[in-house]
Motif scaffolding. Structure first.
Motif, PDB file in Angstrom:
ATOM      1  N   PHE A 117       0.862  -1.171   0.000  1.00  0.00           N
ATOM      2  CA  PHE A 117       0.000   0.000   0.000  1.00  0.00           C
ATOM      3  C   PHE A 117       0.903   1.226   0.000  1.00  0.00           C
ATOM      4  O   PHE A 117       2.032   1.177   0.488  1.00  0.00           O
ATOM      5  CB  PHE A 117      -0.894   0.028   1.251  1.00  0.00           C
ATOM      6  N   ARG A 119       1.844   5.303   0.963  1.00  0.00           N
ATOM      7  CA  ARG A 119       1.805   6.117   2.174  1.00  0.00           C
ATOM      8  C   ARG A 119       0.406   6.674   2.419  1.00  0.00           C
ATOM      9  O   ARG A 119      -0.295   7.074   1.496  1.00  0.00           O
ATOM     10  CB  ARG A 119       2.784   7.290   2.034  1.00  0.00           C
ATOM     11  N   GLN A 121      -2.114   4.917   3.579  1.00  0.00           N
ATOM     12  CA  GLN A 121      -3.146   3.900   3.447  1.00  0.00           C
ATOM     13  C   GLN A 121      -3.045   2.832   4.547  1.00  0.00           C
ATOM     14  O   GLN A 121      -3.496   1.706   4.360  1.00  0.00           O
ATOM     15  CB  GLN A 121      -3.058   3.222   2.079  1.00  0.00           C
ATOM     16  N   GLU A 122      -2.514   3.188   5.694  1.00  0.00           N
ATOM     17  CA  GLU A 122      -2.315   2.229   6.779  1.00  0.00           C
ATOM     18  C   GLU A 122      -3.639   1.624   7.252  1.00  0.00           C
ATOM     19  O   GLU A 122      -3.764   0.414   7.417  1.00  0.00           O
ATOM     20  CB  GLU A 122      -1.586   2.874   7.967  1.00  0.00           C
ATOM     21  N   LYS A 123      -4.634   2.474   7.451  1.00  0.00           N
ATOM     22  CA  LYS A 123      -5.934   1.985   7.921  1.00  0.00           C
ATOM     23  C   LYS A 123      -6.563   1.066   6.866  1.00  0.00           C
ATOM     24  O   LYS A 123      -7.105   0.004   7.196  1.00  0.00           O
ATOM     25  CB  LYS A 123      -6.859   3.161   8.235  1.00  0.00           C
ATOM     26  N   LEU A 124      -6.443   1.450   5.627  1.00  0.00           N
ATOM     27  CA  LEU A 124      -6.976   0.644   4.531  1.00  0.00           C
ATOM     28  C   LEU A 124      -6.294  -0.730   4.493  1.00  0.00           C
ATOM     29  O   LEU A 124      -6.950  -1.755   4.272  1.00  0.00           O
ATOM     30  CB  LEU A 124      -6.778   1.368   3.197  1.00  0.00           C
ATOM     31  N   ALA A 125      -5.004  -0.763   4.737  1.00  0.00           N
ATOM     32  CA  ALA A 125      -4.261  -2.033   4.749  1.00  0.00           C
ATOM     33  C   ALA A 125      -4.776  -2.957   5.838  1.00  0.00           C
ATOM     34  O   ALA A 125      -4.989  -4.154   5.602  1.00  0.00           O
ATOM     35  CB  ALA A 125      -2.762  -1.773   4.928  1.00  0.00           C
TER      36      ALA A 125
END
Length: 185
Positions: A117, A119, A121-125
């Motif tokens: 993913f 930068r 997009q941590e929550k999406l990951a």
């Protein structure tokens, strides 16, 4: 179209000294490859021999004679100390992780879900990995305990008198001698 006769003449006109030089260099390379292989095997054997002396024969001899430390005339000293080694066998990792969690040491376990993913997009990951698992799809995950963390944990537990299953953690506790040479100057 290539003129095969002229190509054949060019090939036969290759300088004999060039072939001789290439042949000699190839022989040197082969000789050096063999020498490197021999030296690597000698190094492996020397490491095995050193390990046997440092972790078995010398500590046993010092223990037999009730020496914990010896100072030599040249200023060197020989001491014996315990060392710890541990690793989780792959075929017992689930059992080892369960033991760590059940015994309040689950914080040693690292857990990784891998995908790419960008930068931000941590929550999406995180959501994506959960969603894949819920759908019954394979998610590339990895669980592990850092080797140095495991070694320190095992040492700490044993020094506190706590029991750790040796078979689950590939545990080896031994003694090792260390020879300290005097400082020069």
């Amino acid at each position: 179209m290539v003129d095969f006769e002229s190509a054949a003449q060019e090939l036969s006109a290759v300088d004999e000294s060039a072939l001789s030089q290439v042949s000699k260099l190839a022989q040197i390379q082969l000789s050096l490859e063999e020498r490197v292989a021999d030296l690597e095997e000698q190094l492996k054997q020397a490491k095995r021999d050193l390990k046997e002396i440092a972790e078995d024969l010398l500590p046993a001899a010092m223990s037999e004679h009730r020496f914990t430390e010896i100072k030599l005339e040249d200023g060197s000293s020989i001491g014996v100390s315990k060392f710890y080694s541990a690793s989780i066998p792959k075929d017992r990792s689930d059992e080892a992780f369960r033991w760590l969690v059940d015994n309040d040491h689950g914080d040693l376990i690292k857990n990784q879900v891998a995908t790419n993913f960008v930068r931000g997009q941590e929550k999406l990951a995180d959501e994506f990995a959960s969603e894949l698992a819920e759908r019954g799809m394979a998610v590339n995950t990895k669980k592990w305990v850092e080797p140095m963390t495991l070694k320190a944990f095992v040492k700490d537990q044993f020094e506190q008198g706590n029991n750790v299953p040796a078979d689950l953690f590939g545990l080896y506790i031994g003694e090792k001698t260390k020879i300290t040479k005097p400082k020069k100057g």
